[in-house]
Each structure stands twice: as structure tokens, then as C-alpha cells.
Write an enzyme that holds these catalytic residues in place. Structure first.
Site, short mmCIF file in Angstrom:
data_model
loop_
_atom_site.label_atom_id
_atom_site.label_comp_id
_atom_site.label_asym_id
_atom_site.label_seq_id
_atom_site.Cartn_x
_atom_site.Cartn_y
_atom_site.Cartn_z
N GLU A 1 5.17 0.52 -1.28
CA GLU A 1 5.91 -0.12 -0.19
C GLU A 1 7.43 0.00 -0.26
OE1 GLU A 1 4.24 -4.12 0.06
OE2 GLU A 1 2.44 -3.32 1.02
N GLU B 1 -3.90 -0.04 2.44
CA GLU B 1 -3.92 -1.47 2.11
C GLU B 1 -4.11 -2.17 3.43
OE1 GLU B 1 -0.87 -3.63 0.07
OE2 GLU B 1 -0.51 -2.05 -1.37
#
Ligand code: NAG
Length: 435
Positions: free
Chosen positions: A249, A367
Site C-alpha cells: 500500500e 486485499e
């Protein structure tokens, strides 16, 4: 608590407002399902398990016994030799199509697990029909204990090649392979969990310096490349690695929110270009991805994940020649879409599938999670993965009930006794059947 009420909530949500034929690969039955059960012509409703029946193309309208049907449509476990490659928007292995489907287990190489517990964790995942697991290949520490991979004293770092470091990761890879699974490995973290980018910046540039210097400071970039050289270099010939990812991320801001004020999507795109090329220069066997959340850079778009404010331009990053596949995440609750989570996520998946098609590389939702109505939301999202043509998916995240106690539950964890687990099992079979 959530688990106890889940079935009732899901059943309430799943009631169809109008009669409609279920599309091919859509859900048509299951214990808490109360939607439409008539399959589109040319397909039939086949039970995958107690919780999940779906419309499969070319299937006989006489339902076959559950285990037989599942087995005959499920290919054998993937070969443990050969490297996963891409061809257009698909993944391949040894020239045949390869389905990337599975889950995340950030914790399998970090929490002092015995090799027996690693094996149990991967076995629980493999039983869903998964082929891939995403995990952390980093832990940046300034005080060395437990499993750590890079330790810092002032500006100097040392990679831990011992039993609590790289040798531990060797065991993770071996346990995954023993269960027919391949690993997608992120090499640092945007967030402070397990150290991450801020440890590099704090140690090299100075405590509390802006997070985004990770992407631009020459000394920080050299240190990160040195870590890559050692970690990635160790596994160049290891088929148990599916892919490397630059970071979990990456964003302009990290946990503390400090920023130089000059980080834009172009900053992280330039960094991704340099670092993916660096990995390719030392490892031409493995695929490389960014590991980002898939934010689009469309200033003025109605919802924040599309606005580019966090420094990610999904389409620009996917177009980088040394990026082999695209990644995105889906967390509508923390992203301001709590009241519209399911529909927002469906659109989010469709929009990334459109980028996949336009740019011509595989894209995975690597995710995703909601903390309420999991079964109904995940059913919609996974059906959208299949119908949109998106290449693959990894749920956040796997849990195991180990002899030492359950693995950590962050509110999203799916243990083998969770009703979502059989949903994942049915989905893995359907995604493999779709190809
Ligand atoms: C929910 O999300 C979808 C997809 O982004 C959007 O079309 C719709 O307008 C949203 N609904 C609400 C009430 O925000």
C-alpha cells in the site's frame, strides 16, 4: 459476535427484489441464500458445498453429488516447478493457464511460528483450492527480537540471514510449496506495522522526516535496493515465489501523516519504475507488482479512492514496462463508503477490470474486506470478479486455529469454521473453471 449474527444478516440482505435469471457463475443456492435460483440458459445450478451453489456452464441440470462435482471440475494442484508468467491479461505456468486465487497471511513468517504451524496455516488455505498467498517479506527493526529481517543501528542496516530471519522465510516458502501454494511477497510497508518505510527515513534522513522521502531520497533508495538485492537475490531460482511487490500500500503519507508537500502520483510512479526495473535486473524469473491499493488519479471524481490524492495513479503504474500485473484493494468502510459497501465494491472491481483490458496486463484484487455482512458482500464481489474477467483475487485474510491458539483476528480474519470459508472454496473452483 459478528460471526454469530452473520448468517441472519446475510440472509436478510440476499433477498432478491425482483425475479431475474442468475448469470453463469452466479450464486443460485446455499444455506443462507434466498435469492433467485433459476440459472441462465446453458448453465445449471450445482452445489459446491453446503453454503454455496452456483450456475456452471454446460453442467447437467440433474445436480450431481457435491464432492464428485467439485472434484471433476477442479484441476490438480499446480506443479511446484516453473515460474508463473503472464500472457496478455492472463497468468500462465509452464505454458498452461494459471489461476491466481487465495488469501493473505501477513503473519505466517513473522510471529515465531513453528514449521508445523506454518504447515497447518498453509494447509487450511490450500483446502479452499487456493493457489496463492500474499505475505510480508520484511520486518524493519531497531531492536532485534522475534522474527526480523533487517535491523538498524543509526544509518547502518544488516539483513538477518539467521534462523529468525531469512532461514525462517526459507521455511515459509517450503511450507507453502508443500501445500501446492505460491507466495506473493511484499518487500516493505507504507505503514508502521513491522517497521516499513518510516524506519528507512527515520534512520537515514532523521527522526520524523517526511514519509515520502522514502520515494525520493537517494540514500534511502540505495538502502532499499540493498535489501532487495539480498532478499530477492536469495530466491531468484525459487518457483515457490509467485511475485515480488515493492511495498504494501505505498502512499504519499504513512502512519504519522508527515509529508514533504511535494509528493504527487508522478512521484510514486517514478519510484515504481526505478524499483521494478531494479528487481528485474537481478531477478528475471519472477513477476513484479507494486502492491498498491489501486487508487485512480481522476481529480474531481465523486469518491476519494478515484481522486488521486494519496499519490497513486493505477493506470500509469500498470503501464510501466517492468510492472507485470496490477494490484488493488477494496475497503469501502474506511474509505467512506460504509452505507454503499457492496455496490461501491462491485463498481471498483469492474473499473479495474476495464483497466486490465485497456492496458493488457493481469489485474488482481489482492486485499478486500468488510467487517459486516461479509457473506453477502463477498458473494457479490467474487461473482463480479468472475463476470468482469478480472484475473484473480486474494481475500484479506486467512486465519488458522493452531495448537498454540488462533492466529490474530483483525476483524477480517476467515478461519476454516467461518461461513465465508466454503464461499471461497466454491469461488476458487469457479474461477479455475472460468480460466
Ligand atoms: C453506490 O455506489 C455505486 C457505484 O459506485 C454508485 O453508482 C451509486 O450511486 C452509489 N450509491 C450511493 C447511494 O451512494
Amino acid at each position: 459476535m459478528i460471526r454469530l449474527t452473520l448468517g441472519l444478516v446475510a440472509a436478510a440482505v440476499a433477498i432478491s427484489p425482483a425475479v431475474a435469471v442468475v448469470p453463469v457463475y452466479g450464486q443460485c443456492g446455499g444455506r443462507t441464500y434466498s435469492g433467485e435460483t433459476v440459472c441462465a440458459s446453458g448453465s445449471a445450478c450445482i452445489a459446491q458445498n453446503e453454503w454455496y451453489s452456483q450456475c456452471l456452464p454446460g453442467a447437467s441440470t440433474t445436480p450431481a453429488p457435491v464432492p464428485t462435482t467439485t472434484r471433476t471440475t477442479t484441476p490438480p494442484p499446480p506443479a511446484s516447478t516453473g515460474f508463473v508468467k503472464t500472457s496478455g491479461t492472463k497468468f500462465t505456468l509452464n505454458g498452461a493457464p494459471f489461476t491466481v486465487v487465495g488469501t493473505n497471511s501477513y503473519w505466517v513468517g513473522l510471529n515465531g511460528l513453528s514449521t508445523a504451524n506454518m504447515n497447518t496455516a498453509f494447509q487450511d488455505i490450500a483446502r479452499t483450492g487456493a493457489t496463492a498467498v500474499r505475505t510480508w517479506g520484511f520486518n524493519e527493526v531497531t531492536s532485534q527480537n522475534g522474527n526480523w529481517y533487517q535491523g538498524w543501528t543509526g544509518r547502518t542496516s544488516t539483513v538477518n540471514s539467521g534462523a529468525s530471519g531469512l532461514q525462517n522465510f526459507d521455511n515459509v516458502v517450503a511450507a507453502a510449496k508443500a501445500n501446492g501454494l505460491r507466495l506473493i511477497v511484499a518487500l516493505t510497508n507504507n505503514w508502521a506495522d513491522y517497521g516499513g518505510m518510516d524506519v528507512y527515513v527515520n534512520q537515514i534522513v532523521g527522526q520524523g522526516q517526511p514519509h515520502d522521502l522514502f520515494y525520493t531520497n537517494a540514500n534511502v533508495k540505495t538502502a532499499y535496493k540493498n535489501y532487495i538485492k539480498t532478499f530477492v537475490g536469495r530466491y531468484v531460482n525459487e518457483p515457490g515465489i509467485l511475485a515480488w511487490e515493492l511495498a504494501n500500500e505505498p502512499r504519499c503519507k504513512g502512519t504519522t501523516g508527515t509529508t514533504s508537500g511535494s509528493c504527487t502520483p508522478a512521484t510514486i510512479t517514478a519510484w515504481a519504475k526505478e524499483m521494478t526495473a531494479y528487481i528485474k535486473s537481478i531477478d528475471s524469473n519472477h513477476l513484479v507488482g507494486v502492491g498498491d491499493e489501486g487508487f485512480f488519479n481522476q481529480p474531481g471524481a465523486p469518491t476519494y479512492p478515484y481522486q488521486g490524492g494519496d499519490g497513486i495513479d493505477f493506470d500509469a503504474n500498470l503501464a510501466i514496462s517492468t510492472v507485470d500485473f496490477g494490484t488493488f484493494h477494496s475497503y469501502p468502510e474506511p474509505w467512506g463508503q460504509t452505507n454503499n459497501a457492496t455496490a461501491w465494491g462491485v463498481q471498483w472491481i469492474q473499473d479495474h477490470a476495464a483497466s486490465q483490458k485497456r492496458i493488457g496486463k493481469p489485474v488482481i484484487i489482492e486485499e478486500f474486506g468488510v467487517t459486516t455482512n461479509q457473506l453477502s458482500t463477498y458473494t457479490s464481489w467474487l461473482n463480479t470478479v468472475i463476470s468482469s474477467g478480472l484475473s484473480g483475487d486474494l481475500i484479506w485474510q486467512a486465519g488458522s486455529r493452531l495448537p498454540t491458539g488462533p492466529s490474530a483476528d483483525d476483524g477480517y480474519t476467515i478461519y476454516p469454521d467461518d461461513p465465508v470459508y466454503p464461499l471461497l472454496t466454491g469461488h476458487a473452483a469457479a474461477l479455475k473453471a472460468r480460466g
